[in-house]
Every structure is written in structure tokens, then in C-alpha cells.
Design an enzyme around this catalytic site. Sequence first.
Site, PDB file in Angstrom:
ATOM      1  N   HIS A 308      18.883  -2.035   0.584  1.00 19.09           N
ATOM      2  CA  HIS A 308      19.606  -3.303   0.635  1.00 19.09           C
ATOM      3  C   HIS A 308      18.678  -4.371   1.174  1.00 19.09           C
ATOM      4  O   HIS A 308      17.852  -4.088   2.051  1.00 19.09           O
ATOM      5  CB  HIS A 308      20.849  -3.175   1.530  1.00 19.09           C
ATOM      6  CG  HIS A 308      21.812  -4.273   1.301  1.00 19.09           C
ATOM      7  ND1 HIS A 308      21.700  -5.486   1.919  1.00 19.09           N
ATOM      8  CD2 HIS A 308      22.881  -4.353   0.469  1.00 19.09           C
ATOM      9  CE1 HIS A 308      22.671  -6.275   1.497  1.00 19.09           C
ATOM     10  NE2 HIS A 308      23.393  -5.614   0.614  1.00 19.09           N
ATOM     11  N   ASP A 365      27.400   0.237  -3.523  1.00 21.84           N
ATOM     12  CA  ASP A 365      27.478   0.635  -4.929  1.00 21.84           C
ATOM     13  C   ASP A 365      27.302   2.129  -5.139  1.00 21.84           C
ATOM     14  O   ASP A 365      27.593   2.644  -6.212  1.00 21.84           O
ATOM     15  CB  ASP A 365      26.407  -0.102  -5.744  1.00 21.84           C
ATOM     16  CG  ASP A 365      26.779  -1.550  -5.922  1.00 21.84           C
ATOM     17  OD1 ASP A 365      27.977  -1.824  -6.011  1.00 21.84           O
ATOM     18  OD2 ASP A 365      25.872  -2.393  -5.960  1.00 21.84           O
TER      19      ASP A 365
HETATM   20  N1  ACO Z   1      14.540   3.174  -4.526  1.00 16.54           N
HETATM   21  C1  ACO Z   1      13.225   3.368  -4.234  1.00 16.54           C
HETATM   22  N2  ACO Z   1      12.502   2.516  -3.492  1.00 16.54           N
HETATM   23  C2  ACO Z   1      13.114   1.424  -3.026  1.00 16.54           C
HETATM   24  C3  ACO Z   1      14.481   1.156  -3.270  1.00 16.54           C
HETATM   25  C4  ACO Z   1      15.188   2.100  -4.040  1.00 16.54           C
HETATM   26  N3  ACO Z   1      16.481   1.916  -4.334  1.00 16.54           N
HETATM   27  N4  ACO Z   1      14.810   0.002  -2.674  1.00 16.54           N
HETATM   28  C5  ACO Z   1      13.709  -0.453  -2.070  1.00 16.54           C
HETATM   29  N5  ACO Z   1      12.669   0.400  -2.280  1.00 16.54           N
HETATM   30  C6  ACO Z   1      11.334   0.306  -1.735  1.00 16.54           C
HETATM   31  C7  ACO Z   1      10.579  -0.903  -2.275  1.00 16.54           C
HETATM   32  O1  ACO Z   1       9.907  -0.586  -3.472  1.00 16.54           O
HETATM   33  C8  ACO Z   1       9.646  -1.199  -1.115  1.00 16.54           C
HETATM   34  O2  ACO Z   1       8.620  -0.239  -1.155  1.00 16.54           O
HETATM   35  P1  ACO Z   1       7.126  -0.632  -0.642  1.00 16.54           P
HETATM   36  O3  ACO Z   1       7.274  -1.045   0.789  1.00 16.54           O
HETATM   37  O4  ACO Z   1       6.340   0.638  -0.809  1.00 16.54           O
HETATM   38  O5  ACO Z   1       6.670  -1.742  -1.533  1.00 16.54           O
HETATM   39  C9  ACO Z   1      10.477  -0.878   0.097  1.00 16.54           C
HETATM   40  O6  ACO Z   1      11.449   0.080  -0.345  1.00 16.54           O
HETATM   41  C10 ACO Z   1      11.166  -2.038   0.741  1.00 16.54           C
HETATM   42  O7  ACO Z   1      11.956  -2.694  -0.234  1.00 16.54           O
HETATM   43  P2  ACO Z   1      12.876  -3.868   0.234  1.00 16.54           P
HETATM   44  O8  ACO Z   1      12.019  -5.004   0.662  1.00 16.54           O
HETATM   45  O9  ACO Z   1      13.855  -3.328   1.180  1.00 16.54           O
HETATM   46  O10 ACO Z   1      13.662  -4.182  -1.055  1.00 16.54           O
HETATM   47  P3  ACO Z   1      14.231  -5.583  -1.472  1.00 16.54           P
HETATM   48  O11 ACO Z   1      14.829  -6.286  -0.326  1.00 16.54           O
HETATM   49  O12 ACO Z   1      13.201  -6.272  -2.277  1.00 16.54           O
HETATM   50  O13 ACO Z   1      15.347  -5.098  -2.467  1.00 16.54           O
HETATM   51  C11 ACO Z   1      17.289  -4.132  -3.299  1.00 16.54           C
HETATM   52  C12 ACO Z   1      16.638  -4.797  -2.078  1.00 16.54           C
HETATM   53  C13 ACO Z   1      17.149  -5.039  -4.541  1.00 16.54           C
HETATM   54  C14 ACO Z   1      18.763  -3.925  -3.031  1.00 16.54           C
HETATM   55  C15 ACO Z   1      16.553  -2.772  -3.538  1.00 16.54           C
HETATM   56  O14 ACO Z   1      16.746  -1.936  -2.444  1.00 16.54           O
HETATM   57  C16 ACO Z   1      17.007  -2.084  -4.819  1.00 16.54           C
HETATM   58  O15 ACO Z   1      16.492  -2.403  -5.893  1.00 16.54           O
HETATM   59  N6  ACO Z   1      17.975  -1.118  -4.718  1.00 16.54           N
HETATM   60  C17 ACO Z   1      18.488  -0.469  -5.892  1.00 16.54           C
HETATM   61  C18 ACO Z   1      19.472  -1.390  -6.602  1.00 16.54           C
HETATM   62  C19 ACO Z   1      20.788  -1.491  -5.849  1.00 16.54           C
HETATM   63  O16 ACO Z   1      21.351  -0.496  -5.411  1.00 16.54           O
HETATM   64  N7  ACO Z   1      21.282  -2.737  -5.742  1.00 16.54           N
HETATM   65  C20 ACO Z   1      22.580  -3.017  -5.099  1.00 16.54           C
HETATM   66  C21 ACO Z   1      22.366  -3.817  -3.851  1.00 16.54           C
HETATM   67  S1  ACO Z   1      23.867  -3.983  -2.982  1.00 16.54           S
HETATM   68  C22 ACO Z   1      24.731  -5.124  -3.828  1.00 16.54           C
HETATM   69  O17 ACO Z   1      24.260  -5.942  -4.554  1.00 16.54           O
HETATM   70  C23 ACO Z   1      26.173  -5.049  -3.608  1.00 16.54           C
END
Ligand code: ACO
Length: 430
Positions: A308, A365
Site C-alpha cells: 500500500h 483488496d
Molecule cells: N508485490 C511485489 N512487490 C511490491 C508490491 C507487490 N504487491 N508492492 C510494492 N512492491 C515493492 C516495490 O516494487 C518496491 O520494491 P523496491 O524497493 O525493490 O523497488 C517496494 O515494494 C516498495 O514499494 P512501494 O513504494 O511501497 O510501492 P508504491 O507506494 O509505489 O505502490 C502500490 C503502492 C501501488 C499499492 C503497490 O504496493 C502495488 O502495486 N500493489 C499491488 C496492487 C494493489 O494491490 N493495489 C491496491 C492498493 S489498495 C487500494 O487501492 C484500495
Amino acid sequence: MDNNPVLKLGEKEVTFPVMTGSEGEKAVDARKFRQESGYIFYDQGYGNTGSCESSITFLDGDKGILRYRGYPIEQLANYSDYVETAYLIIYGELPNAKQRYEFGCRLRENAAIGTQMQRIFYSFPESAPPMVMLASIVSSLASYYPHLATNNFEKDLENFDLAAAVAISKIRTIVAIIYRYRNGFPFIHPKELPYADNFLYMMFSEQYETFQPIPEVIRALNLLLLLHADHEQNCSTSTVRMVASSGANLFTSITAGACALSGPLHGGANVAVMQMLQTIHAEGDDGTRFIEAAKVGSKSTRLMGFGHAIYRNFDPRAKIIGKACDEMLTRLGKSDPLLDIAKNLEQTALNDDYFVSRRLYPNVDFYSGIIMRALGFPTDMFTVMFAVGRCPGWIANWREVASNTKGRIYRPRQVYIGPTKRDYISLDQR
Ligand code: ACO
């Protein structure tokens, strides 16, 4: 003034005023920074930028706290329902009995979709994505209710109670009609029923006389909508505020929110989670493939329903909804193999260093799809269900923007990285 942060840029020192929110959140007020220094702050995606002051929702991502108007989400989930929570979010206080009754009446009176508006649905291919239909049809409300959508904040606020009721009530009817239309079923006119009951009736029941809502199902639908009702300055809500800041009316602004919600990284994630769970089930796999793919670091193979932008601890909504899935299925005497797969996947990820070190936990979700599936909503309707739930949050945020007489149009800056000045070359010389 003594403790205010100072930024040194060469010989120049800029002092920032500090702002403190009611929960102690600190911000440096950078509104005059560019004027004083010639610099802007670069913050791609506004991850560390406060774009507004708001008194609607408080969220502490590190501690996993979510409160609507001060009330913890856990208490609202236990004791309130969607309509009461919608009132709270929009108007700032829990309604008394009279206010609750009048709000309910306004919702019931504005549930129907007129015959002319019904024709819009027929202009879409039956295969049209539900979110595409939803955004277009919600946007059309501004043309059916021009007196509620004048693009003049003062006038629109005078009619706010009605506009809010039209939006909340009709978005549900629109979603029910989208479902019926895409499946070739005749539309069902709303009845004098509570909000969630009416929703299920319009979606699934041909016969009002024989329609008998199951209390567990009504409770689960209320819970699902309530948990989605607002979530601070997320992508769709800040889009609503951005559009509203130009003076746009409520219906146009929430349409923009629906468009923002449709993407797979936001509201579309619930569909992606369900598809992933179904694939794991069909393959008879334990989900290892998805976990391993997610660890590669590509956006397209992320573990959907995990992580998130704000929560670095459990998403409190995921905790509530995960428990509710179990309870509802038990009470309905149903089981869902996808719930077991989801639980296994969660445990595997929570024990994997990749997810642990990045503080990635299940978000709302991850389990919401299982509830929607048990309620009978097909996967392609999940994101429009999220939009129905989120409507009160969008409305409350629109209202804050519209009521702020000192508010400015949203207009971020950029760091330009394109070509520097060059002269035009005529076509024959290119
Ligand atoms: N699976 C694998 N790796 C992930 C995921 C995931 N679901 N989410 C984040 N990461 C990784 C990123 O690639 C990043 O890795 P790095 O440090 O090696 O580059 C690290 O974790 C940190 O990422 P964040 O900065 O926390 O992610 P960001 O804030 O950009 O994105 C988001 C948040 C879009 C929700 C992301 O976690 C994601 O894509 N999740 C999957 C989609 C999802 O479930 N969305 C629903 C969100 S809730 C809502 O809208 C109600």
C-alpha cells in the site's frame, strides 16, 4: 519561529512556517518557498506532499490506523452501516434519528433512473467494461440535473443535500443496471427498501414479492461498502479534489474519481486478485509461482492485493474484511477454496523476507473479492462496487473544496527535462 526548519540554498536561508494537524502530524508550509528561493520541491507522485487540509479521514500508515471523522474504522465496522457512515463522512457527525430518517428518505426518493437516461445504457456494447460505463453514465447526471450542477460553488452548495443523495443513490442503481444490461437481463426498478437491500434486489431478484434478503448477506454488503467509503488523499479522491478545484460540479468531479479508480494499481486491484486466486486454483498450485514472480521487482508481476502506498503495517480494513469472509461463509454454510488459497498466500508472503523487509501486507483488496464473490457479484463488477462504496468520500472531499472560499486551483509544477529551445524545421527539410 525559533524551531522552524531552515533550508540553506547557497548563501540564502529560507525559513518555513510549520503546520500541525489535529493528530500531531507535522508539515512545513512550502507555499511561498518558490517565491522566496526560486526552487520547487520535487516529489513525484506527491508521496510526501500535503495537497490540502482536510477534516474527513485520518490515516496513520505506520500504525495501521484509519478513522472517519475521528471514529475508528473497527467501531464503525462493528456498529454502523453504510448509509449512516456515508452521512458521517459527508456531514461530519453521526446523524440523530431525524437526520438519519431524512437522509434515508432522500436516498430512496432518488434511486430511480428515468427512461431517457436508461437509453444511455443501450448505446454501449454489451461487452463494455463496467467502469467505462459507470464513468460515462455518472458524468451524464450533470445533464439530467443541471440545477444541481451549475459549476458555481455557491449555487451547487445550496443544493448539496439533494446532489449528494442523487449521486449516492443513483450510482448504486447505475451499477445494478450495468450488471443487468451486460448479462442481457431486463432492468429492475428500485423499491422502497433500505440501501443495501435495494441494491441486491435490483441486481439479482426478478420478483419483489419473493425477495427475501438474508441478514448475513445484507450485513456483509454494508460492511464492504463501509470499508471503502473513504481513504484520505488516495489517487481517485485527490483526482476529485483536483477537478473540483477548477470549479467543476459534484457529478463531473466524482466522474473523474471513477476514472482514476479504474486502474489496476488502485480500484482495479480487486479484479486482479481474484484472477490470480482463480488461476492458482485452476492450476492446483500453492501460489509459489506468483510469489516468486512478484519478487522480480516488475510492476506487471506484483502480488496483487499486497502493499500500500501509505500503510507500512497491516491495512486495518484487510484485517476486518479477512475475518468477515470467514464469518460470512460459515454463517451461510458455504466454503470457498479461494479463501483458503488467499490465507495460504498471505502466510507465505508474511514469512518471506522480500515482503517482510519491504513491509508489504495484504490490503483491503486482498479479501474484498471473496466477499463479493460470496454475495454473487461477478469479478468484472468488483471495481464498480468499490466505486459505489467510495462515493461518500468523493462527495465529502468535493464539498471541502467547494466550501473553501480561500482555496486555489490545483496546479502542481514540474521539472522540465525535454529539449531546450530549438527552431522550427520545415517539412521538406526533415
Ligand atoms: N508485490 C511485489 N512487490 C511490491 C508490491 C507487490 N504487491 N508492492 C510494492 N512492491 C515493492 C516495490 O516494487 C518496491 O520494491 P523496491 O524497493 O525493490 O523497488 C517496494 O515494494 C516498495 O514499494 P512501494 O513504494 O511501497 O510501492 P508504491 O507506494 O509505489 O505502490 C502500490 C503502492 C501501488 C499499492 C503497490 O504496493 C502495488 O502495486 N500493489 C499491488 C496492487 C494493489 O494491490 N493495489 C491496491 C492498493 S489498495 C487500494 O487501492 C484500495
